[in-house]
Design a protein around this motif. Sequence first.
Motif, mmCIF file in Angstrom:
data_model
loop_
_atom_site.group_PDB
_atom_site.id
_atom_site.type_symbol
_atom_site.label_atom_id
_atom_site.label_comp_id
_atom_site.label_asym_id
_atom_site.label_seq_id
_atom_site.Cartn_x
_atom_site.Cartn_y
_atom_site.Cartn_z
ATOM 1 N N THR A 186 30.100 -37.058 13.000
ATOM 2 C CA THR A 186 28.867 -36.289 12.885
ATOM 3 C C THR A 186 28.664 -35.822 11.450
ATOM 4 O O THR A 186 27.543 -35.807 10.940
ATOM 5 N N PHE A 187 29.754 -35.429 10.775
ATOM 6 C CA PHE A 187 29.637 -35.061 9.359
ATOM 7 C C PHE A 187 29.074 -36.237 8.567
ATOM 8 O O PHE A 187 28.195 -36.057 7.705
ATOM 9 N N PHE A 188 29.561 -37.449 8.814
ATOM 10 C CA PHE A 188 29.079 -38.598 8.052
ATOM 11 C C PHE A 188 27.618 -38.920 8.392
ATOM 12 O O PHE A 188 26.871 -39.391 7.525
ATOM 13 N N ALA A 189 27.186 -38.661 9.617
ATOM 14 C CA ALA A 189 25.763 -38.823 9.932
ATOM 15 C C ALA A 189 24.926 -37.834 9.124
ATOM 16 O O ALA A 189 23.858 -38.174 8.595
ATOM 17 N N ARG A 190 25.402 -36.597 9.029
ATOM 18 C CA ARG A 190 24.714 -35.613 8.192
ATOM 19 C C ARG A 190 24.694 -36.070 6.733
ATOM 20 O O ARG A 190 23.675 -35.951 6.041
ATOM 21 N N LEU A 191 25.840 -36.586 6.257
ATOM 22 C CA LEU A 191 25.925 -37.020 4.868
ATOM 23 C C LEU A 191 24.934 -38.146 4.590
ATOM 24 O O LEU A 191 24.306 -38.184 3.519
ATOM 25 N N ALA A 192 24.767 -39.065 5.524
ATOM 26 C CA ALA A 192 23.792 -40.146 5.350
ATOM 27 C C ALA A 192 22.389 -39.580 5.170
ATOM 28 O O ALA A 192 21.604 -40.062 4.337
ATOM 29 N N ALA A 193 22.053 -38.539 5.936
ATOM 30 C CA ALA A 193 20.731 -37.917 5.815
ATOM 31 C C ALA A 193 20.575 -37.226 4.463
ATOM 32 O O ALA A 193 19.537 -37.338 3.803
ATOM 33 N N HIS A 194 21.613 -36.494 4.033
ATOM 34 C CA HIS A 194 21.537 -35.815 2.737
ATOM 35 C C HIS A 194 21.420 -36.834 1.597
ATOM 36 O O HIS A 194 20.634 -36.632 0.655
ATOM 37 N N ALA A 195 22.201 -37.912 1.650
ATOM 38 C CA ALA A 195 22.136 -38.925 0.595
ATOM 39 C C ALA A 195 20.781 -39.626 0.598
ATOM 40 O O ALA A 195 20.216 -39.918 -0.465
ATOM 41 N N ALA A 196 20.231 -39.888 1.780
ATOM 42 C CA ALA A 196 18.907 -40.515 1.873
ATOM 43 C C ALA A 196 17.847 -39.609 1.265
ATOM 44 O O ALA A 196 16.931 -40.066 0.562
ATOM 45 N N GLY A 197 17.953 -38.308 1.524
ATOM 46 C CA GLY A 197 17.003 -37.377 0.932
ATOM 47 C C GLY A 197 17.075 -37.381 -0.585
ATOM 48 O O GLY A 197 16.048 -37.321 -1.276
ATOM 49 N N GLU A 198 18.296 -37.462 -1.124
ATOM 50 C CA GLU A 198 18.456 -37.486 -2.577
ATOM 51 C C GLU A 198 17.913 -38.782 -3.166
ATOM 52 O O GLU A 198 17.302 -38.778 -4.244
ATOM 53 N N VAL A 199 18.101 -39.904 -2.470
ATOM 54 C CA VAL A 199 17.548 -41.180 -2.942
ATOM 55 C C VAL A 199 16.028 -41.096 -3.017
ATOM 56 O O VAL A 199 15.414 -41.474 -4.030
ATOM 57 N N LEU A 200 15.395 -40.610 -1.959
ATOM 58 C CA LEU A 200 13.932 -40.535 -1.952
ATOM 59 C C LEU A 200 13.425 -39.556 -3.012
ATOM 60 O O LEU A 200 12.383 -39.779 -3.631
ATOM 61 N N ALA A 201 14.159 -38.463 -3.226
ATOM 62 C CA ALA A 201 13.742 -37.505 -4.248
ATOM 63 C C ALA A 201 13.738 -38.145 -5.634
ATOM 64 O O ALA A 201 12.943 -37.768 -6.500
ATOM 65 N N ARG A 202 14.613 -39.139 -5.849
ATOM 66 C CA ARG A 202 14.723 -39.759 -7.174
ATOM 67 C C ARG A 202 13.874 -41.017 -7.325
ATOM 68 O O ARG A 202 13.696 -41.493 -8.449
ATOM 69 N N THR A 203 13.391 -41.586 -6.215
ATOM 70 C CA THR A 203 12.698 -42.879 -6.299
ATOM 71 C C THR A 203 11.262 -42.839 -5.802
ATOM 72 O O THR A 203 10.498 -43.749 -6.095
ATOM 73 N N TRP A 204 10.882 -41.810 -5.035
ATOM 74 C CA TRP A 204 9.553 -41.819 -4.402
ATOM 75 C C TRP A 204 8.466 -41.633 -5.455
ATOM 76 O O TRP A 204 8.496 -40.695 -6.245
ATOM 77 N N GLN A 205 7.489 -42.541 -5.463
ATOM 78 C CA GLN A 205 6.416 -42.507 -6.459
ATOM 79 C C GLN A 205 5.067 -42.145 -5.859
ATOM 80 O O GLN A 205 4.143 -41.789 -6.583
ATOM 81 N N GLY A 206 4.921 -42.265 -4.564
ATOM 82 C CA GLY A 206 3.628 -42.003 -3.936
ATOM 83 C C GLY A 206 3.427 -40.532 -3.649
ATOM 84 O O GLY A 206 4.158 -39.659 -4.106
ATOM 85 N N ALA A 207 2.394 -40.251 -2.863
ATOM 86 C CA ALA A 207 2.133 -38.875 -2.445
ATOM 87 C C ALA A 207 3.281 -38.394 -1.571
ATOM 88 O O ALA A 207 3.868 -39.159 -0.798
ATOM 89 N N ALA A 208 3.605 -37.138 -1.705
ATOM 90 C CA ALA A 208 4.727 -36.577 -0.953
ATOM 91 C C ALA A 208 4.495 -36.701 0.544
ATOM 92 O O ALA A 208 3.400 -36.446 1.043
#
Length: 728
Positions: A365-387
């Motif tokens: 379950t910790f690793f499932a949470r970690l996947a979500a946190h890492a995905a959020g950080e990826v999108l924060a650094r790569t997302w170019q469109g409207a929020a």
Amino acid sequence: MTRVPSEDAKWIRDTCGQEVLDRLLDQGWDDLRLHRPLWSAPGDSYTGAVLFALLVSPPPRQIVVKVMAAGAPSAEVEAHERALAAEPDFARRHLVGLPHPAGERLSDGRSVMYQNVAAGSLRDVVPAKSLEYGELSRVAEEVVTGLFSDWNRAALAQAVPQETTLTAFLGRELDDVWRAGGSLLAFAGELGVLPALSPWLFSDGLPLPNPYHLVEGGWPGDPVVPVLRGLGHGDLHLDNILVPRREKEIRPEEYRLIDLCTFSADTNLGRDVATLLLSSLVPYVDYELPPDQRRALLRYVVDPDVAHRAHIVPVAVQAVQAVRETARRQMSDWGDPFDVQLLLSLVAGALRFTTYTGITRAGRTFFARLAAHAAGEVLARTWQGAAVQPPAVFPHDSFRLAGFRQPVPATVFVPDELPQRVRWRTETGLRDDRAVVGFGPGHTVVVVDGEGGVRRWTVHGEPLNGTGGRTPRIRLGHQALVASLTPSVVVASPRELHIVHFVEDDGVLRPPPVPLRDGDHFLVTSGGDVFATHDRRQLTVRRFEDGAPIEALACPPGLAASALSTDGSVIAMARSREVFIHRRGRESLRTSMAKPVANSLPRMRSALLRAVLPSPGLQLAVAPSGSHVGAVTFEEAVVWRTEDGREVYRRALTNREAVDALGATGMRLVCTEAGTLFWLHRGRLSVPTADGGTQVQQSGTGSDVAISRDGKLMALLSREGRLEVWDL
């Protein structure tokens, strides 16, 4: 004709079958025998393979034979040969060679593989998983450096990044566990976070993208990222890294990588780094962490901040730094894009780790949470469109259904959760009725004697370094406490606290004593991540590092008992007939508002005697996570659920139990996550939440009892010096 001892031939035939023995006899060796004593492969095997070592000649040499089950990766020999040829100098120093022949297919679908012995020794080579903290960090730094500076030096010199979408990247990394509803989706279903349910999750106080939704391709826009590819192991967990010891000292620069069935010359270069980092974290997340520590560790992995370190076990910080900082240093010329690639690799790797049944449910379950946190950080650094806006309100933490044994549902109460079996027992040689026992980090077991001396063991019984006592005037009763997240103990003398930290190489650090001024202080003998003292007027929660105060609460008049959860988020204090429950960030509870606690001395329960006699004390306990609070008085046993203060159990004590409650020494009450109470009184351990107070089978006269912070183990120490560890 090959000579082989009859007992060795029988072992090979019984273990692997006649065909394997026949193939070995056909290799042309004059002499063949099992390595004695029988060698067992270090680490864990995830494929069901059978490994054993042979001594063969001519020429004289030792080899490892690996018999792989039908359906297991059948191309391991070919993959291993490609790895050896890809970068010969790196292979010579850090891979395991293959003798001739390298492998054979058997008629029943199994295959046999022959390997040289890593670093020439079966005795002096160990898997990285078994190393001490400092040793492991040194090895991790060497391995990550080797991946980029040596193995991929030529590949990086000619590399051209490939552009890919997030969905395509994750799909390629997770294809085998994702397609056709594989094991990855099965665990997502257990968590209740299937991609079809919502593109958003809520974890650790943050709205985060659903990583399963990201793999499925449901995220609008699907950002494009550059990815570097090259030579990669493909499954670089700690059991696949072997490290030699010479003169009892590890040689990190001589590491060997094994099990190369997933090797590829076109691997995502973030994959091995991510797998190594996640594998290093498993020992620290295989139990349910307190929420503030869990959030700090999750954020430190995906977006390191020095402020996070104060809430994280130091060895976990060290594990993250050894991998991340070395990778950042090696890839500094390609810094920001590689950071994103590594974050994406952490998303994929963390999701893959949720499929490993060798990791506890809490860890997965910790690793499932970690996947979500890492995905959020990826999108924060790569997302170019409207929020893309998350929902304004989340009803609960998206991972609320996961965990090991808590929180306990509102309708569930387990009054008689008895120990299941003895995990191990040992004779400590310590006959001391003032000694206490507790669980340290990694399920280590710690005993502190009546003079402050410390003895330590692993949960399997191997002895660890300890220290002699320096505080001959410890208070009476239980006046020592074991830290659950760091190898530390605190011992209380009349006017000061003594803290001892155990470090690598059998070292001991002793910070200056913590003075206890302005009155008589007492150690609250529960907690673990933190500890507390009180002077009957104020209870102070303190740090284990140096005893510095964290939080202070006013004590109720006539304080009779106190206890706190492992992380200090729930603190219970009691007068003779009422219990006060302080819940961090929420309203405090007062149990007497519903129904007062009955408490009076046996055979002295008339109204007249109650008016003239002093109020009797009681025993108090808080579950490790704070889910329940329990009390045993001279009249009854009561348990409350801290979520809402609801009483979930109440039973009048028998006359015998009431009499046994008399006396102040040798008394201890602990509470499990399910609300079960274990009560040590007059040397006997019982379960007062079962009718009649069920007695627990024990050896000797008990002097102390403790429960691990994850609620899975219980330790019982006897006055005769016997230590037993039970599975709950």
